[in-house]
Design a protein around this motif. Structure first.
Motif: not given
Ligand SMILES: Nc1ncnc2c1ncn2[C@@H]1O[C@H](COP(=O)(O)OP(=O)(O)O)[C@@H](O)[C@H]1O
Ligand SMILES: [Mg+2]
Length: 300
Positions: A22-37, A227-232
């Protein structure tokens, strides 16, 4: 994995085993949950295409396998080796060709083998082989700006192949090409893949391109807009012969069913994630999603 035979390094295709990635990006505006496990097992030599709407995490997945980004959770094994950073054995081809403008075609292709300190004769051999493989023998002494977009993309493919990678990672490599050039490149890549054994992960916006090239198509979904992290969402096996007819009924059926998976909502869109695990993007924020719209590939 690289096998050393005297001076010649020969790579064989590698299997890829992705577990709980999984991947979360931390940005100045908060966390972006880009990919679910996610879990994904790719066989050695397989050609995998990844499709899905913009922002569902396709490039994130590719960058993680390339070793350009660190995973938030999970692991990626290429054969038995864990991915801890970039490696020439995992070659990457992007949409913008990324060539060195001050080097000729030959010098661009020679760059990787020279970095690997291969013998001059072997560097030459690799250049001849892969410049030939992409059909640019007559342009070996030209500079990138003297070449068309399609030719530049062929150079960037040759440059990656010259490292004899066990994995080739391609992020919308033909996205900037016109339809005719693109179709020619697809055919060439498909032939190359048969000759030069390497495992391929190829991201595309074009479902037709995916059905044309892949052994299996990984359909991803989710992303900030949903509004859901990316996943297969699903993995579709392309049970078509090597030489594919884009007009055949089965080809069109596969294209239609993948298109439905890409463009319709999942029944269970929570995907087993908590509401607070959803992808966050602030209202009004411009997103990478708007940068590249799907490219329609007309039949040629
Ligand atoms: N470096 C980054 N920093 C913050 N957010 C990012 C970064 N890269 C990607 N994202 C966000 O992660 C999500 C997935 O992006 P990406 O993997 O580029 O999607 P795709 O390639 O499928 O269009 C998007 O919401 C995107 O805005
Ligand atoms: Mg992308």
């Amino acid at each position: 994995m690289a096998v050393h035979i005297g001076e010649v390094r020969q790579n064989t295709p590698a299997a890829i085993d992705i577990k709980g990635l999984s991947k979360e990006y931390t940005t100045a505006r908060g966390t972006v949950k880009a990919m679910a496990p996610m879990d994904l097992s790719i066989k050695a030599g397989e050609f995998i295409c990844v499709v899905g709407t913009s922002g569902c995490g396709k490039s994130t997945l590719l960058r993680l396998v390339a070793g350009f980004e660190k995973a938030t959770t999970g692991s990626i094994a290429v054969d038995t080796e864990e991915v801890l950073g970039p490696s020439p054995s995992r070659g990457v081809v992007f949409q913008d060709y990324g060539l060195f403008p001050w080097l000729t075609v030959r010098e661009n292709v020679a760059w990787g083998p020279k970095q690997a300190h291969l013998k001059t004769s072997l560097v030459k051999e690799r250049c001849d082989k892969y410049i030939g493989a992409v059909g640019l023998e007559l342009f070996a002494d030209r500079y990138p700006h003297e070449l068309s977009g399609g030719m530049q993309q062929r150079v960037s493919i040759a440059r990656v192949l010259a490292n004899e990678p066990s994995v080739m990672l391609m992020d919308e490599p033909f996205g900037a090409l016109d339809a005719l050039t693109r179709r020619g490149m697809q055919e060439q890549l498909s032939h190359l893949h048969r000759d030069i054994k390497t495992t391929v992960i190829f991201i595309t916006h074009s479902i037709e391109e995916a059905v044309l090239l892949a052994d299996r198509v990984v359909v991803m979904t989710g992303g900030a807009a949903k509004n859901v992290p990316g996943h297969i969402r699903e993995i579709v096996t392309i049970d078509l012969p090597e030489n594919r007819d884009v007009n055949s009924e089965h080809f069109n059926d596969l294209e239609r069913s993948i298109s439905r998976l890409v463009n319709t909502e999942e029944e269970d869109s929570s995907h087993g994630v908590d509401a607070d695990a959803s992808a966050e993007v602030q209202a009004g924020e411009t997103n990478a999603e708007d940068e590249h719209k799907p490219v329609a590939v007309p039949r040629v």
